[in-house]
Scaffold this active site. Structure first.
Site, PDB file in Angstrom:
ATOM      1  N   VAL A  71       0.817  -1.207   0.000  1.00  0.00           N
ATOM      2  CA  VAL A  71       0.000   0.000   0.000  1.00  0.00           C
ATOM      3  C   VAL A  71       0.856   1.264   0.000  1.00  0.00           C
ATOM      4  CG1 VAL A  71      -1.721   1.327   1.295  1.00  0.00           C
ATOM      5  CG2 VAL A  71      -1.900  -1.168   1.149  1.00  0.00           C
TER       6      VAL A  71
ATOM      7  N   ASP B 245      10.101   3.221   6.576  1.00  0.00           N
ATOM      8  CA  ASP B 245       9.780   1.855   6.961  1.00  0.00           C
ATOM      9  C   ASP B 245      10.794   1.399   8.003  1.00  0.00           C
ATOM     10  OD1 ASP B 245       8.005  -0.560   5.348  1.00  0.00           O
ATOM     11  OD2 ASP B 245       9.514  -1.203   6.789  1.00  0.00           O
TER      12      ASP B 245
ATOM     13  N   ARG C 152      14.320  -3.632   3.704  1.00  0.00           N
ATOM     14  CA  ARG C 152      13.352  -3.166   2.698  1.00  0.00           C
ATOM     15  C   ARG C 152      13.787  -1.823   2.129  1.00  0.00           C
ATOM     16  NH1 ARG C 152       9.587  -3.677  -1.269  1.00  0.00           N
ATOM     17  NH2 ARG C 152       7.728  -2.416  -0.963  1.00  0.00           N
TER      18      ARG C 152
ATOM     19  N   THR D 211      -2.733  -4.331   9.262  1.00  0.00           N
ATOM     20  CA  THR D 211      -3.599  -4.607  10.418  1.00  0.00           C
ATOM     21  C   THR D 211      -4.018  -6.073  10.342  1.00  0.00           C
ATOM     22  OG1 THR D 211      -5.374  -3.592   9.093  1.00  0.00           O
ATOM     23  CG2 THR D 211      -4.480  -2.303  10.909  1.00  0.00           C
TER      24      THR D 211
ATOM     25  N   THR E 148      -6.689  -0.720   7.363  1.00  0.00           N
ATOM     26  CA  THR E 148      -8.056  -1.171   7.590  1.00  0.00           C
ATOM     27  C   THR E 148      -8.289  -1.416   9.076  1.00  0.00           C
ATOM     28  OG1 THR E 148      -8.108  -2.227   5.433  1.00  0.00           O
ATOM     29  CG2 THR E 148      -9.775  -2.909   7.017  1.00  0.00           C
TER      30      THR E 148
ATOM     31  N   CYS F  35      -6.360  -8.857   3.043  1.00  0.00           N
ATOM     32  CA  CYS F  35      -7.602  -8.100   3.201  1.00  0.00           C
ATOM     33  C   CYS F  35      -8.839  -8.977   3.392  1.00  0.00           C
ATOM     34  CB  CYS F  35      -7.798  -7.169   2.010  1.00  0.00           C
ATOM     35  SG  CYS F  35      -6.565  -5.846   1.908  1.00  0.00           S
TER      36      CYS F  35
ATOM     37  N   ARG G 254       1.105 -13.358   1.959  1.00  0.00           N
ATOM     38  CA  ARG G 254       0.387 -13.057   3.189  1.00  0.00           C
ATOM     39  C   ARG G 254      -0.911 -13.859   3.293  1.00  0.00           C
ATOM     40  NH1 ARG G 254      -0.182  -6.700   2.785  1.00  0.00           N
ATOM     41  NH2 ARG G 254      -0.677  -7.352   0.658  1.00  0.00           N
TER      42      ARG G 254
END
Length: 425
Positions: free
Chosen positions: A18, A36, A41, A86, A121, A261, A326
Site C-alpha cells: 500500500v 519503513d 526493505r 492490520t 483497515t 484483506c 500473506r
C-alpha cells in the site's frame, strides 16, 4: 492549522504493498519521505528493487521520494500517512500492534499543527478512540487542537495494473471540514478517480471494512454451493457459466480466500459488532466456510488417491501472478494433505523462497526441471506459467493414471491426456 501547498511535507509510514505506490504517487506533487522500520526493505528500495512487484524499477529510481528507516528523518513533517498492516492474531482477533507502533513513532516525530491520516483497515472508532490518544501520549499534543486526524482507506489490489492508486476513487474523511478539504487536495492531486468525502471518519472506516467483508461472504456462498455440487457430480464452473448469462448475476468464483484483506478484514467488523453487543452470524459463517476450504479440498483430493501419494502443489501465493504470500490458504491444503500421510512438494515461480521458509516453513522447489512421476498434480494458484501448460507438461509431471486436481479451473477447456484422471471444482 496546516493547509496543503505544493511545498507541504508528507511522510508515508510503511512501504509495503500500500505505502510504496502511494508514496511514489504523492512524491510527484509534494516533497515526500517514505519511512519503513525494515532496514532491508529500505536498502532494496534505494537500489530500485521492489520485491512486491507493485512499482517498476525505472519508476522507483525516477521518483523524487526520499527513503529512510530512521525515525529522526520524519520529524516535523506536515502530514503523516500511516499505511502499516492490520493483521489478526492466532485467535482471529484484530491485532493493532503495528498501528499502535506507528502511532508511537509518529507521535514522537510530529509537530504542532500536524495531520495524521490512517489508511490501514480498522473497525469504526479505531482512528479517533485508539490512535488519537496514543498519538497524544507520545507527542504531548492535544488531538483536535494541536494536531488533527484523517482517514482514507487503502484500496490496493496486489498485481492489479488497472485499479492503481492513481486511478481509483479515494474515500476521505477528516476530523474537521478543514482536514477533509486538505485530504481532498492531497489525494485529488494523486488520482484521476477523484475523491469521495465520507460523512465522518467512522463512516469511512466502516465503508472500508465492509468492502472486503462483502466479497468474503459472496465467495463463501460460492464455496458452499461448490461443496453441494460436488456431491451431485456437477462442476461449479459449468454452473457459473450458465448462471452468469443473467444480467445481474454476481459472478464470483470458488477457491481459497487468503491475502491480507478479504481473509482478515471481516474479523475486524465481527469484533466491532461483538464489542457492541451484536453477534454477526453471516460474517462469521462466511469466515468459517472460507477458512475450512483448504481442509475440504485436501479431503476431496485425498479421496481420489489410493493411499499415501506423492503430490506436487503448484502455487503458494494467495493469488495469481504476484509474490504476495500473506495469509496464503494454499498452506492449509498442503498441511491437510500431509496430515493424511501424503508427501507434498511445492513450486511457485513468483514466491520468495526465503519468505516461504520463514512464514510457513515451506521449502520451495527451485524449478520444475527434472520433476516427474507424481501421483497427483494439484493446481492451486493460476500463475501464467501453469495456465500455459501443454499436454506434455502433464505427462511429464504425472505418472500414468495419476490425478490432475484443478482447484482454480485454470485448465478448463484443455485436453488433459487420457492417460491421466482429472478432478476439478
Amino acid at each position: 492549522m496546516f493547509m496543503s501547498t505544493p511545498s507541504s511535507r508528507i511522510a508515508v509510514i510503511g512501504l509495503g504493498y500500500v505505502g510504496l505506490p502511494l508514496a511514489v504517487a504523492i512524491a510527484r506533487h509534494f516533497p515526500t519521505i517514505g519511512f519503513d522500520i525494515d532496514q532491508g526493505r529500505v536498502a532494496e528500495l534505494h537500489k530500485g528493487l521492489d520485491r512486491t512487484g507493485e512499482v517498476e524499477t525505472a519508476r522507483l529510481r525516477a521518483s523524487t521520494m526520499r527513503l529512510s528507516a530512521k525515525a529522526d528523518d520524519i520529524a516535523g513533517q506536515d502530514v503523516y500517512i500511516v499505511t502499516v498492516p492490520t493483521p489478526v492474531d492466532s485467535g482471529n482477533y484484530p491485532d493493532l500492534k503495528p498501528v499502535l507502533s506507528a502511532c508511537r513513532t509518529v507521535g514522537r516525530a510530529m509537530k504542532n499543527g500536524a495531520v495524521v491520516v490512517f489508511e490501514s483497515t480498522v473497525y469504526p472508532g479505531v482512528t479517533e478512540d485508539i490512535c488519537g490518544p496514543e498519538l497524544e501520549k507520545y507527542s504531548g499534543l492535544k488531538c483536535g487542537t494541536d494536531f488533527f486526524l484523517g482517514y482514507s482507506p487503502e484500496r490496493i489490489n496486489p498485481g492489479d495494473r488497472e485499479h492503481t492508486v492513481d486511478r481509483i476513487t479515494k474515500v476521505i474523511a477528516g476530523q474537521t471540514p478543514e482536514v477533509t478539504a486538505l485530504l481532498a487536495r492531497i489525494y485529488g492531486s494523486v488520482t484521476t478517480g477523484g475523491v469521495f468525502p465520507a460523512a465522518s471518519i467512522r463512516v469511512a472506516e466502516a465503508a472500508k471494512v465492509i468492502e472486503n467483508a462483502q466479497r468474503d461472504i459472496n465467495i463463501a456462498f460460492i464455496n458452499e454451493i461448490t461443496m453441494i455440487f460436488q456431491k451431485l457430480g456437477i462442476s461449479v464452473y459449468d454452473v457459473l457459466d450458465a448462471s452468469s448469462t443473467k444480467w445481474n448475476f454476481l459472478n464470483f468464483k470458488p477457491g481459497l480466500v487468503g491475502g491480507h484483506c478479504i481473509g482478515v478484514d471481516p474479523f475486524y467488523l465481527a469484533q466491532c459488532a461483538q464489542d457492541n453487543g451484536h453477534h454477526p452470524e453471516i460474517i462469521l459463517s462466511g469466515r468459517r466456510i472460507n477458512d475450512g476450504m483448504g481442509e475440504w479440498i485436501a479431503e476431496r483430493v485425498s479421496a481420489q488417491l489410493s493411499g499415501p501419494s506423492r503430490i506436487l502443489v503448484l502455487g503458494l501465493t494467495f493469488k495469481e501472478n504476484v509474490p504476495d504470500l500473506r495469509n496464503s490458504k494454499v498452506v492449509d491444503v498442503i498441511r491437510a494433505l500431509r496430515a493424511r500421510g501424503h508427501s507434498v512438494d511445492v513450486h511457485d515461480p513468483f514466491a520468495d523462497p526465503a519468505e516461504a521458509e520463514h512464514e510457513y516453513s515451506e521449502t520451495l522447489m527451485p524449478s520444475l526441471d527434472g520433476a516427474a512421476g507424481y501421483d497427483c498434480l494439484l493446481g492451486a494458484v493460476p500463475h501464467q506459467p501453469y495456465v500455459a501448460f501443454s499436454g506434455e507438461s502433464f505427462t511429464t509431471l504425472v505418472r500414468p493414471d495419476g490425478l490432475v486436481a484443478d482447484v482454480k479451473g485454470m485448465w478448463r477447456g484443455m485436453d488433459i491426456p487420457q492417460s491421466l484422471r482429472l478432478w476439478r471444482l
